[in-house]
Design a protein around this motif. Structure first.
Motif, short mmCIF file in Angstrom:
data_model
loop_
_atom_site.label_atom_id
_atom_site.label_comp_id
_atom_site.label_asym_id
_atom_site.label_seq_id
_atom_site.Cartn_x
_atom_site.Cartn_y
_atom_site.Cartn_z
N ILE A 96 0.87 -1.17 0.00
CA ILE A 96 0.00 0.00 0.00
C ILE A 96 0.90 1.22 0.00
O ILE A 96 1.87 1.29 0.76
CB ILE A 96 -0.92 0.02 1.23
CG1 ILE A 96 -1.70 -1.30 1.34
CG2 ILE A 96 -1.89 1.20 1.16
CD1 ILE A 96 -2.48 -1.45 2.65
N GLU A 97 0.61 2.17 -0.87
CA GLU A 97 1.41 3.38 -0.97
C GLU A 97 0.51 4.56 -1.31
O GLU A 97 -0.68 4.39 -1.62
CB GLU A 97 2.51 3.21 -2.03
CG GLU A 97 2.00 2.78 -3.38
CD GLU A 97 3.12 2.30 -4.30
OE1 GLU A 97 4.25 2.12 -3.81
OE2 GLU A 97 2.85 2.11 -5.48
N SER A 98 1.06 5.78 -1.24
CA SER A 98 0.28 6.95 -1.61
C SER A 98 0.38 7.17 -3.12
O SER A 98 1.06 6.41 -3.83
CB SER A 98 0.80 8.19 -0.88
OG SER A 98 2.01 8.64 -1.46
N ASP A 99 -0.27 8.22 -3.60
CA ASP A 99 -0.19 8.50 -5.04
C ASP A 99 1.08 9.25 -5.41
O ASP A 99 1.27 9.66 -6.55
CB ASP A 99 -1.42 9.30 -5.51
CG ASP A 99 -1.51 10.69 -4.87
OD1 ASP A 99 -0.65 11.01 -4.02
OD2 ASP A 99 -2.44 11.44 -5.23
N GLY A 100 1.98 9.44 -4.45
CA GLY A 100 3.27 10.08 -4.72
C GLY A 100 3.30 11.57 -4.44
O GLY A 100 4.36 12.19 -4.52
N THR A 101 2.15 12.16 -4.09
CA THR A 101 2.12 13.60 -3.79
C THR A 101 2.17 13.85 -2.29
O THR A 101 2.38 14.99 -1.86
CB THR A 101 0.86 14.26 -4.37
OG1 THR A 101 -0.31 13.69 -3.75
CG2 THR A 101 0.78 14.06 -5.87
N ILE A 339 7.51 -2.69 12.68
CA ILE A 339 6.20 -3.04 12.12
C ILE A 339 6.21 -3.04 10.59
O ILE A 339 5.17 -3.18 9.97
CB ILE A 339 5.09 -2.11 12.64
CG1 ILE A 339 5.40 -0.64 12.36
CG2 ILE A 339 4.87 -2.32 14.11
CD1 ILE A 339 4.23 0.26 12.72
N GLY A 340 7.41 -2.87 10.00
CA GLY A 340 7.53 -3.15 8.58
C GLY A 340 7.31 -2.01 7.62
O GLY A 340 7.42 -2.20 6.41
N TYR A 341 7.01 -0.81 8.10
CA TYR A 341 6.83 0.28 7.13
C TYR A 341 8.16 0.66 6.48
O TYR A 341 9.24 0.41 7.03
CB TYR A 341 6.13 1.49 7.74
CG TYR A 341 6.64 2.01 9.08
CD1 TYR A 341 7.98 2.15 9.37
CD2 TYR A 341 5.73 2.39 10.06
CE1 TYR A 341 8.42 2.65 10.58
CE2 TYR A 341 6.14 2.90 11.29
CZ TYR A 341 7.49 3.03 11.53
OH TYR A 341 7.93 3.52 12.75
N GLN A 342 8.08 1.25 5.31
CA GLN A 342 9.28 1.54 4.52
C GLN A 342 9.25 2.99 4.02
O GLN A 342 8.19 3.53 3.73
CB GLN A 342 9.37 0.60 3.31
CG GLN A 342 9.43 -0.87 3.66
CD GLN A 342 9.32 -1.77 2.45
OE1 GLN A 342 9.06 -1.34 1.35
NE2 GLN A 342 9.50 -3.08 2.67
N ASN A 343 10.43 3.58 3.91
CA ASN A 343 10.59 4.94 3.34
C ASN A 343 9.73 5.97 4.04
O ASN A 343 9.15 6.86 3.40
CB ASN A 343 10.28 4.94 1.84
CG ASN A 343 11.06 3.93 1.06
OD1 ASN A 343 12.20 3.61 1.40
ND2 ASN A 343 10.46 3.39 0.01
N ILE A 344 9.62 5.87 5.37
CA ILE A 344 8.77 6.80 6.10
C ILE A 344 9.29 8.23 5.97
O ILE A 344 10.46 8.47 5.70
CB ILE A 344 8.62 6.41 7.58
CG1 ILE A 344 9.98 6.41 8.28
CG2 ILE A 344 7.92 5.08 7.71
CD1 ILE A 344 9.88 6.24 9.79
N HIS A 345 8.38 9.18 6.14
CA HIS A 345 8.64 10.61 6.05
C HIS A 345 8.96 11.05 4.63
O HIS A 345 9.56 12.11 4.42
CB HIS A 345 9.77 11.05 7.01
CG HIS A 345 9.42 10.92 8.45
ND1 HIS A 345 10.12 11.54 9.46
CD2 HIS A 345 8.43 10.23 9.08
CE1 HIS A 345 9.58 11.24 10.64
NE2 HIS A 345 8.55 10.44 10.42
N THR A 346 8.61 10.24 3.65
CA THR A 346 8.83 10.59 2.24
C THR A 346 7.56 10.28 1.46
O THR A 346 6.69 9.53 1.91
CB THR A 346 9.99 9.80 1.61
OG1 THR A 346 9.56 8.45 1.35
CG2 THR A 346 11.21 9.78 2.51
N THR A 347 7.47 10.84 0.25
CA THR A 347 6.31 10.57 -0.60
C THR A 347 6.39 9.20 -1.27
O THR A 347 5.46 8.81 -1.98
CB THR A 347 6.18 11.66 -1.68
OG1 THR A 347 7.40 11.74 -2.43
CG2 THR A 347 5.89 13.02 -1.04
N SER A 348 7.47 8.47 -1.03
CA SER A 348 7.57 7.10 -1.54
C SER A 348 7.37 6.07 -0.44
O SER A 348 7.73 4.90 -0.58
CB SER A 348 8.93 6.88 -2.22
OG SER A 348 10.00 7.08 -1.32
N GLU A 349 6.75 6.50 0.66
CA GLU A 349 6.48 5.61 1.78
C GLU A 349 5.60 4.43 1.34
O GLU A 349 4.68 4.59 0.54
CB GLU A 349 5.77 6.39 2.89
CG GLU A 349 5.53 5.60 4.16
CD GLU A 349 4.81 6.43 5.21
OE1 GLU A 349 4.61 5.92 6.32
OE2 GLU A 349 4.42 7.58 4.92
#
Length: 385
Positions: A96-101, A339-349
Motif C-alpha cells: 500500500i502506498e500513496s499517489d506520490g504527492t 512493524i515493517g513500514y518503509q521509506n517513512i517521512h517521504t512521498t515514496s512511503e
C-alpha cells in the motif's frame, strides 16, 4: 486469525484521515469512537492545553480476564509528518502506498491498525488477557511533545511495547539514545563591513570558530551530534552582531552524552572569549535513553511473541528516540517493535501488506504471552536520566 481485508480497510481509513502533527483532532475523535465501540474505557488527557496541539493523548483501558497477570500497554502515535493532507492510498500488488504527492502515514497508522485488529481478535476469540492499556499520543512528530506531557496518573502498566520502529516485524529495539538540544546565541558587535570592519565583532565568525572545534556527525557507535540550524546577520555590508544556532547530541550512554554536550557548550564559550564576544548557551534534555537486556521480562515476552508468529527475533539498538524513551523514563520497561513500514517521512512511503498482517498477529501474541501467569518480576532494565 487476522481478517486481512478488514485490516487493510481500516488502515486505509486511518491514513485517509488527515492528522499532520498539531492537527490531530479528527484522528483523535475517530480513534476514540473505534476504541469505545470495542469496549475500552477511553480518556483523553489534558495535554493539548500544554502543547497547543489539536488533541491530547488517548489512554484506553481494557480490563483483564486473567487474575494476577501482568498489566501491559501498547503505544502508537496518531499524528504524521507533512505532506499528509488528502492522502490517496493505493494498493499496488502486495504493498500500500500513496499517489506520490503525499506521505502514506504508515508511520504510525500501521501500528494503530495493528492494535485495533489485535483487540478485535481478542474480543472475537474470547482470548484470555491481563489488563491492557493503549497509549495513543499526539505530537510524536513534534519532538515527542505529546508523550512528554502525557498524564502519567492515567497509566497503569508493568511493562509495554511501542509499535513504532522501522525494520520488519520481529525487530526488537532494546536500546535507544537520549537527546539533548543545544541552543546557542552569539552576540558580537555591529559595524559597517566596508567603512570600519575593525570596530565590529562578527557573531558569524565566532560561531563558525566554535563549530569548527566540535566533533560532529558519528562520534562513536552510541553517540551522534549535529548542527541543525545556523541563522543570523542582516546584510552583506553589516558585521553581524547576533547569530542563533540550534544543535543536538544523542547517545545511548549517559556519560558519553554528558561529555559531548559539555564539549559543545565549552566550544561556544571559548570562541566567544577569544573574540571578546558573548555566548548564551542553553541545553535541554528532550527524553532519556533506555537499555534492556534479554533477561528483562519485557524483552523475553517480545521474543516469545515473535517466535509465536513464526518469525525470528532480532535484537537491535536505535539511533533515534520515540515515545518508548519517554514512557520508559517513567520507570515502565518498554521496547520498540518493528512493524515493517518503509521509506517513512517521504512521498515514496510504502506498507507491505504481509507486514501489516504480521504486526496485527504480533499484537495478539504479545497479549497472550504476557498473560501467562507465574512469570517472574518485571525488572527495570537501565533507564538513562
Amino acid at each position: 486469525m487476522v481478517d486481512q481485508q478488514r485490516l487493510i480497510d481500516e488502515f486505509i481509513e486511518l491514513v485517509k484521515t488527515d492528522s499532520e502533527t498539531g492537527e490531530e483532532r479528527a484522528i483523535c475523535d475517530l480513534l476514540t469512537q473505534k476504541l469505545t465501540e470495542l469496549g475500552l474505557d477511553v480518556v483523553e488527557d489534558g495535554s493539548a492545553q500544554l502543547t497547543g496541539h489539536g488533541a491530547g493523548n488517548l489512554v484506553a483501558t481494557l480490563k483483564g480476564t486473567v487474575p494476577g497477570a501482568p498489566k501491559i500497554y501498547f503505544t502508537c502515535h496518531m499524528d504524521t509528518v507533512a505532506p499528509g493532507k488528502g492522502i490517496k492510498p493505493q494498493i499496488n500488488g502486495d504493498v500500500i502506498e500513496s499517489d506520490g504527492t503525499t506521505i502514506l502515514g504508515a508511520d504510525d497508522k500501521a501500528g494503530l491498525a495493528a492494535l485495533l485488529e489485535g483487540i478485535r481478535l481478542l474480543k472475537e476469540k474470547g482470548l484470555p488477557h491481563g489488563q491492557i492499556q493503549l497509549l495513543i499520543t499526539a505530537g510524536e512528530e513534534s519532538g515527542l511533545i505529546g508523550s512528554r506531557h502525557l498524564d502519567m496518573s492515567l497509566v497503569d502498566a508493568d511493562f509495554g511495547f511501542a509499535m513504532d520502529s522501522d525494520g520488519e516485524v520481529g525487530e526488537i529495539i532494546t536500546s535507544a539514545p537520549s537527546q539533548v538540544k543545544v541552543l546557542a546565541t552569539i552576540y558580537g558587535k555591529a559595524a559597517h563591513a566596508g567603512v570600519n570592519p575593525e570596530d565590529g565583532i562578527s557573531a558569524i565568525q565566532v560561531a563558525s570558530r566554535a563549530i569548527s572545534k566540535m566533533r560532529l556527525g558519528r562520534i562513536d557507535e552510541e553517540t551522534t551530534a549535529n548542527i541543525g540550524r545556523f541563522q543570523g546577520g542582516t546584510a552583506s555590508n553589516v558585521i553581524p552582531e547576533r547569530v542563533e544556532i540550534l544543535a543536538e547530541a544523542r547517545s545511548r550512554n549517559p556519560e558519553k552524552l554528558r561529555r559531548q554536550v559539555d564539549s559543545m557548550v565549552q566550544a561556544f564559550h571559548e570562541a566567544a572569549e577569544e573574540f571578546n564576544a558573548k555566548a548564551e548557551v542553553e541545553t535541554r534534555t528532550l527524553y532519556p535513553s533506555f537499555h534492556f537486556s534479554e533477561e528483562d521480562l519485557v524483552v523475553q515476552k517480545a521474543k516469545e511473541a515473535v517466535m509465536r508468529i513464526g518469525r525470528t527475533p532480532r535484537i537491535g539498538a536505535s539511533g533515534g528516540g520515540s515515545d518508548a524513551n519517554v514512557i520508559a523514563g517513567h520507570g515502565i520497561p518498554t521496547v520498540n517493535l518493528g512493524i515493517g513500514y518503509q521509506n517513512i517521512h517521504t512521498t515514496s512511503e510504502r506498507m507491505p501488506i504481509k507486514e501489516l498482517v504480521k504486526a496485527a498477529e504480533l499484537v495478539v501474541a504479545l497479549i497472550e504471552e504476557s498473560a501467562k501467569v507465574g512469570v517472574a518480576a518485571t525488572g527495570s532494565g537501565s533507564l538513562g536520566k
